[in-house]
Design an enzyme around this catalytic site. Structure first.
Site, PDB file in Angstrom:
ATOM      1  CB  SER A  12      -0.977  -0.040   1.176  1.00 50.78           C
ATOM      2  OG  SER A  12      -0.300  -0.219   2.401  1.00 50.78           O
ATOM      3  CG  ASP A 185       1.067  11.614   6.776  1.00 52.54           C
ATOM      4  OD1 ASP A 185       1.723  10.733   7.393  1.00 52.54           O
ATOM      5  OD2 ASP A 185       0.441  11.368   5.731  1.00 52.54           O
ATOM      6  CG  HIS A 188       1.960   8.109   4.429  1.00 53.26           C
ATOM      7  ND1 HIS A 188       0.832   8.900   4.511  1.00 53.26           N
ATOM      8  CD2 HIS A 188       1.577   6.947   3.850  1.00 53.26           C
ATOM      9  CE1 HIS A 188      -0.196   8.236   3.997  1.00 53.26           C
ATOM     10  NE2 HIS A 188       0.233   7.051   3.591  1.00 53.26           N
TER      11      HIS A 188
END
Length: 254
Positions: A12, A185, A188
């Protein structure tokens, strides 16, 4: 000359973003620049359910060239709390375990020389993540505790399937300032967080009893022979072969 080894990064957004701004995929591509091809197969927002649906398309069993190494990250989106509508990326942990088991089985079946490393869920900075989430999205409930549970599930599957695994949940938290230093953030990975991933992967590749060894220092450098076309020394009497130069790197990887 033997075919150039292929390393595939699959998963992902932590995979998809790994080639940006000091990401771990970009760092691996630099380390293996003259040794292996680093192929990115990252899909932002995906869960293990969706990855399993396409595993045979991303990794067809009849491909003429099979990867030497596949590094898989899935689970962060699976761990998001279920949405009342039934939509969204949440996958119950029991299904996540089964999906990862099937993904491992498929990858191991590609060839006798295909090696697999799973990355477990890293922790997250919940407060920073809430501030950075777009208001265009429904509330996304992610907690460090569910990350831990899915990380442990990934590690359990890896042991069951006899494949290597990086325990990112604990590896990241070995750094005292991990909550602020390791994320862009809250979720990530920053360059500092990505460096932890690279270090853990290289440790596995160095210590694994694999033939051939996939650690960068054990692999031949492509077209490493001396040449009169190399850079000329200040004396003008000989040339310098730059094929093994690593001075440009911020960190000296082992």
């Amino acid at each position: 000359m033997n075919a150039r080894p292929v390393f595939v990064l699959f998963g992902s957004s932590i995979v998809q973003y790994s080639f940006s701004n000091g990401g771990w995929g970009a760092t691996l591509a630099d380390i293996y620049a003259r040794k292996a091809d680093i192929v990115l197969r990252g899909y932002i927002g995906w869960n293990s359910r969706r990855a399993l649906q396409v595993i045979d398309k991303v990794f067809p069993k009849d491909s003429a060239v099979q990867p030497s190494l596949v590094i898989v990250y899935l689970g962060g989106n699976d761990s998001i709390a279920p949405h009342p509508s039934g939509l969204g990326p949440h996958v119950p942990i029991e299904e996540y375990i089964d999906n990862m088991r099937k993904i491992a089985e498929h990858l191991k079946s590609l060839s006798d020389k295909t090696r697999v490393i799973f990355l477990s869920c890293p922790p997250l900075n919940e407060e920073l993540l809430k501030k950075s989430t777009s208001t265009a999205l429904s509330e996304i409930v992610r907690t460090n505790e569910t990350c831990r549970l899915y990380s442990e599930a990934c590690i359990s599957v890896s042991k069951e399937m006899d494949i290597k695994v990086v325990d990112l949940w604990n590896a990241v938290q070995r750094r005292d300032d991990w909550a602020t230093a390791c994320f862009t953030d809250g979720l990530h990975l920053s360059e500092e967080g990505s460096n932890i991933v690279v270090e853990e992967i290289l440790t596995i590749l160095k210590e694994a009893d694999w033939d051939p060894c996939l650690h960068w220092k054990a692999m031949p450098t492509e077209f490493a022979e001396d040449s009169p076309y190399d850079l000329v020394s200040s004396s003008g009497q000989y040339t310098y072969n730059p094929s093994e130069w690593i001075y440009h790197r911020k960190l000296s990887w082992e």
